[in-house]
Design an enzyme around this catalytic site. Structure first.
Site, mmCIF file in Angstrom:
data_model
loop_
_atom_site.group_PDB
_atom_site.id
_atom_site.type_symbol
_atom_site.label_atom_id
_atom_site.label_comp_id
_atom_site.label_asym_id
_atom_site.label_seq_id
_atom_site.Cartn_x
_atom_site.Cartn_y
_atom_site.Cartn_z
ATOM 1 N N HIS A 287 3.802 0.293 12.990
ATOM 2 C CA HIS A 287 3.865 0.357 11.724
ATOM 3 C C HIS A 287 2.507 0.398 10.805
ATOM 4 O O HIS A 287 2.466 1.405 10.050
ATOM 5 C CB HIS A 287 4.550 -0.866 11.200
ATOM 6 N N ALA B 74 0.811 -1.165 -0.025
ATOM 7 C CA ALA B 74 -0.031 0.050 0.186
ATOM 8 C C ALA B 74 0.692 1.297 0.033
ATOM 9 O O ALA B 74 0.519 2.248 -0.572
ATOM 10 C CB ALA B 74 -0.856 0.129 1.165
ATOM 11 N N VAL C 51 -4.803 -3.693 1.151
ATOM 12 C CA VAL C 51 -5.430 -4.136 2.225
ATOM 13 C C VAL C 51 -4.297 -4.262 3.311
ATOM 14 O O VAL C 51 -3.230 -4.584 3.218
ATOM 15 C CB VAL C 51 -5.945 -5.844 2.094
#
Length: 154
Positions: free
Chosen positions: A89, A56, A81
């Site tokens: 994180h 991502a 996702v």
């Protein structure tokens, strides 16, 4: 009085999907549902480009590269996702990705929809990826289509 509103017709639209591969089974389901939605509303395969990136975090940079190229799109759908783990994180990635995509949408004055599943567990991520329940890719693509058709009227 005139009211402008987008509509759900993807005919003649050019839309890009930038989807991450991390959490692959869920990400694949998310991207697949997004693609199917474009076709369902009259879009052509030639009008749809899908780009897959490792994770991502790479989505905003890829979108900027795409928007800086010669190619022209009416909208972009960002798919990914993210599942919360035991460290910070997850929060850092979610915040950076959302901020980056929002900034690009404003910078380029282009609808970029956020179909990023950010979930506290894999079970909830599956529900949002379309296997059981609401599919964020479908809602992201329908929003992209509506916004693209609205922007042609403004």
């Amino acid at each position: 009085m005139k009211t402008l509103k987008g509509h759900l017709s993807a005919k003649n639209l050019r839309i890009a999907i930038v989807g991450s591969c991390f959490n692959q089974a869920m990400a694949d389901a998310l991207v697949s549902g997004t693609q199917e939605t474009f076709l369902k509303f009259g879009g052509s395969e030639d009008g749809l480009m899908t780009i897959r990136v490792p994770g991502a975090f790479e989505i905003p940079c890829t979108i900027k590269k795409l928007l800086s190229s010669e190619r022209k799109f009416d909208a972009i759908v960002a798919c990914g996702v993210l599942i919360q783990g035991e460290t910070d994180h997850y929060n850092q990635i979610v915040n950076q990705v959302a901020a980056g995509i929002g900034a690009l949408s404003l910078e380029f004055c282009l609808p970029i929809t956020l179909s990023i599943v950010a979930a506290p567990s894999a079970e909830i991520a599956w529900q949002r990826s379309g296997i059981k329940g609401r599919h964020l890719g479908v809602s992201g693509m329908t929003t992209a289509i509506e916004m693209a058709t609205l922007f042609t009227q403004i």
